[in-house]
Design an enzyme around this catalytic site. Structure first.
Site, PDB file in Angstrom:
ATOM      1  CB  CYS A  77      -0.982  -0.042   1.166  1.00 56.57           C
ATOM      2  SG  CYS A  77      -0.832   1.256   2.362  1.00 56.57           S
ATOM      3  CD  GLU A  78      -0.629   5.198  -3.858  1.00 54.95           C
ATOM      4  OE1 GLU A  78       0.211   5.087  -4.756  1.00 54.95           O
ATOM      5  OE2 GLU A  78      -1.719   5.761  -4.007  1.00 54.95           O
ATOM      6  CG  HIS A  79      -2.321   5.727   1.180  1.00 51.52           C
ATOM      7  ND1 HIS A  79      -3.481   5.110   0.775  1.00 51.52           N
ATOM      8  CD2 HIS A  79      -2.140   6.764   0.331  1.00 51.52           C
ATOM      9  CE1 HIS A  79      -3.982   5.750  -0.256  1.00 51.52           C
ATOM     10  NE2 HIS A  79      -3.187   6.754  -0.548  1.00 51.52           N
ATOM     11  CG  HIS A  80      -0.632   3.189   5.966  1.00 50.15           C
ATOM     12  ND1 HIS A  80      -1.794   3.052   5.242  1.00 50.15           N
ATOM     13  CD2 HIS A  80      -0.881   4.137   6.909  1.00 50.15           C
ATOM     14  CE1 HIS A  80      -2.714   3.865   5.716  1.00 50.15           C
ATOM     15  NE2 HIS A  80      -2.200   4.542   6.723  1.00 50.15           N
ATOM     16  CD  GLN A 118      -8.623  -4.441  -3.357  1.00 51.43           C
ATOM     17  OE1 GLN A 118      -8.286  -4.391  -2.181  1.00 51.43           O
ATOM     18  NE2 GLN A 118      -9.710  -5.071  -3.742  1.00 51.43           N
ATOM     19  CG  HIS A 146      -6.015  -3.518   2.106  1.00 49.58           C
ATOM     20  ND1 HIS A 146      -5.392  -2.656   1.245  1.00 49.58           N
ATOM     21  CD2 HIS A 146      -6.958  -4.162   1.384  1.00 49.58           C
ATOM     22  CE1 HIS A 146      -5.946  -2.762   0.046  1.00 49.58           C
ATOM     23  NE2 HIS A 146      -6.898  -3.671   0.113  1.00 49.58           N
ATOM     24  CB  CYS A 148      -2.807  -0.124   6.422  1.00 51.37           C
ATOM     25  SG  CYS A 148      -3.546  -0.186   4.824  1.00 51.37           S
TER      26      CYS A 148
HETATM   27 ZN    ZN Z   1      -2.458   1.530   3.847  1.00 50.34          ZN
END
Ligand code: ZN
Length: 189
Positions: A77-80, A118, A146, A148
């Site tokens: 995941c690119e955010h976390h 995703q 996920h 996260c």
């Molecule tokens: Zn994430």
């Protein structure tokens, strides 16, 4: 351009942030191992969808649904920078060209092995199928859990996110879409 040495040194900085001392035995080679593992985890940046899908075969008049179900994948995941993984189902209805089955699996990894969300993986695979196979219809359904969600924030262990992209007749018509759903949910062999 960041060099491998600079990338490793950045990982070492993060380890120092965590532990204060990144030189203990267990951590000594961790920066190199992390960057090495990235080559595999993020191999999608060096994969070209067009090359993957360019070798097609004569479909010999086959005009039904081609479905590859339960393609497992792992992504980040690119955010976390947390892992997420699950299964992809890919389908298309050929007009005259079909593609090797392993290519359908590899196109998933080409998209999954990047910093991702995703939704973008789902849309990206559907775009590639449409562009390079020019089918009557293309469909991508992805179910994933996920990291996260599991390990941080709301801590929901069993939630599964589903995304779908429907193109051509799968978007326009209910019947092929229903047939596809039946095939996806039919009993495993
Ligand atoms: Zn994430």
């Amino acid at each position: 351009m960041v060099t491998i040495k600079e990338a490793e040194s950045a990982v070492k900085t993060l380890l120092e942030y965590l532990e204060g001392d990144a030189n203990r035995e267990g951590l000594e080679k961790t920066p190199q191992r992390v960057i090495e593992s990235w080559n595999e985890i993020f191999s999608g940046y060096s994969t070209n969808s067009e090359e993957l899908l360019q070798s097609t075969f004569n479909g010999e008049g086959y005009d039904g649904i081609v479905l590859l179900r339960d393609i497992e994948f792992h992504s980040t995941c690119e955010h976390h920078l947390q892992p997420f993984s699950g299964r992809a189902h890919i389908a298309y209805i050929p007009v005259d060209r079909i593609v090797g089955i392993s290519k359908l699996a590899r196109i998933v990894d080409a998209h999954a092995h990047r910093l991702q969300n995703q939704e973008r993986i789902t849309k990206g695979i559907a775009d590639d199928l449409e562009q390079y196979l020019n089918p009557l219809g293309a469909a991508v359904i992805i179910e994933a859990s996920h990291g996260c969600m599991r390990c941080r924030g709301v801590r929901k262990q069993n939630s599964v996110m589903t995304t779908s992209a429907m193109r051509g007749v799968f978007f326009d018509k209910a019947e092929p879409r229903q047939e596809l759903m039946q095939l996806i949910h039919s009993r495993p062999l």
